[in-house]
Write an enzyme that holds these catalytic residues in place. Structure first.
Site, PDB file in Angstrom:
ATOM      1  N   PRO A   2       0.831  -1.211   0.000  1.00  0.00           N
ATOM      2  CA  PRO A   2       0.000   0.000   0.000  1.00  0.00           C
ATOM      3  C   PRO A   2       0.866   1.262   0.000  1.00  0.00           C
ATOM      4  CG  PRO A   2      -0.673  -1.527   1.738  1.00  0.00           C
ATOM      5  CD  PRO A   2       0.623  -2.037   1.182  1.00  0.00           C
ATOM      6  N   GLU A   3       0.536   2.204  -0.863  1.00  0.00           N
ATOM      7  CA  GLU A   3       1.251   3.483  -0.953  1.00  0.00           C
ATOM      8  C   GLU A   3       0.292   4.584  -0.497  1.00  0.00           C
ATOM      9  OE1 GLU A   3       3.148   3.882  -4.817  1.00  0.00           O
ATOM     10  OE2 GLU A   3       3.334   1.713  -5.007  1.00  0.00           O
ATOM     11  N   HIS A  94      -4.685 -15.459   8.876  1.00  0.00           N
ATOM     12  CA  HIS A  94      -3.699 -14.382   8.925  1.00  0.00           C
ATOM     13  C   HIS A  94      -4.164 -13.163   9.716  1.00  0.00           C
ATOM     14  CE1 HIS A  94      -1.630 -16.770   5.975  1.00  0.00           C
ATOM     15  NE2 HIS A  94      -2.557 -16.557   5.060  1.00  0.00           N
ATOM     16  N   ARG A 113       1.735 -11.617   5.028  1.00  0.00           N
ATOM     17  CA  ARG A 113       3.198 -11.703   5.120  1.00  0.00           C
ATOM     18  C   ARG A 113       3.723 -11.313   6.500  1.00  0.00           C
ATOM     19  NH1 ARG A 113       5.730 -11.232   0.050  1.00  0.00           N
ATOM     20  NH2 ARG A 113       7.669 -11.532   1.206  1.00  0.00           N
TER      21      ARG A 113
END
Ligand SMILES: [Zn+2]
Length: 281
Positions: A2-3, A94, A113
């Protein structure tokens, strides 16, 4: 990852449903989510606190609480921060943490991750988070002028590498750096200090334009990114070069190429973004 547009979209979608909610329960299933706190101390400090606002700096979300502490969230590679109006639904795979609200719903941090992080600090101690403390200016802020950008690019490094440096400009990542350079017709390997005045002005415009358009489309979902409501973004359908290797350039139909710049995959049009390395401009 995400930016700025994705993190800003998470902020905008969470604010109406999370602001003024009081955290009644806190559960952290993955303790490394909290680099500076034990789960016990973190939860003790956050339980019964009200979220008074959500701000953003670069790719960081800053949850303001009715105490001097701020909950600072970085989604990193695959983090998702999603509000669920219904409490105690089965946990998604997750799930790293969840915050159950007194009144309605819960906020969940899901991270495949597991690189995402949450800090709990007063503003006076932001220097403990190096990446936050050293952030450059917000590219959509009023103080980010053409002159600011001209100053930031004064380096022999490749312009693409400079754009990814969060201490130069906050919030740009691989997607929007590639898209901004394409729109400005600048070769990603060109050293920042060799950009012309016209190129810097074009780049300033293209950075702001692509970020604004991406926010309007709720960000880019390649794989993991979701808004605070759990929806995908739409800007992946508007990308001109990013991940379009071999596809025709929308300006000139030359196939888009992919190269490595500073170890990062970089997409560009070799015709529109020409740079003669022997030329002095
Ligand atoms: Zn082209």
């Amino acid at each position: 990852m995400p930016e700025l547009p994705e993190v800003e979209t998470v902020r905008r979608t969470l604010t109406p449903v999370v602001k003024n909610q009081v955290i009644a329960e806190c559960e952290v299933f993955y303790p490394r989510l909290l680099p500076r706190n034990t789960v016990e101390v973190f939860c003790a400090q956050i339980i019964n606190r009200k979220i008074t606002d959500i701000k953003r700096r670069g790719k960081y979300l800053l949850f303001e609480l009715d105490s001097p502490l701020r909950m600072i969230v970085h989604l990193r590679m695959t983090g998702q921060l999603v509000y669920q109006p219904e409490q105690n639904l089965p946990l998604a795979k997750h799930t790293s943490a969840r915050f159950i609200f007194k009144n309605k719903g819960e906020l969940r941090f899901v991270d495949q991750r597991k690189f995402g992080t949450i800090y709990l600090l007063p503003e006076a101690q932001y220097h403990q988070i190096h990446g936050l403390y050293t952030l450059g200016p917000e590219p959509l802020g009023e103080d980010f002028t053409v002159d600011t950008l001209a100053d930031k690019v004064q380096s022999v490094r490749a312009v693409k590498t400079i754009l990814l440096d969060q201490s130069k400009i906050a919030g740009l990542g691989n997607i929007y750096a590639d898209e901004a350079l394409f729109r400005a017709k600048i070769h990603p390997l060109k050293p920042g200090s060799r950009l012309t005045e016209a190129e810097i002005a074009a780049l300033h415009h293209s950075i702001r334009a692509v970020l604004r358009e991406a926010i309007a489309e709720h960000g880019t979902t390649i794989k993991d990114y979701r808004t605070g409501s759990g929806d995908t973004g739409n800007f992946q359908n508007k990308l001109l070069v990013y991940r379009r290797t071999g596809k025709p350039c929308p300006n000139c139909s030359t196939p888009v190429e992919r190269i490595k710049v500073g170890g990062r995959s970089t997409h560009f049009c070799p015709h529109c973004q020409r740079w003669d390395q022997d030329c002095t401009d």
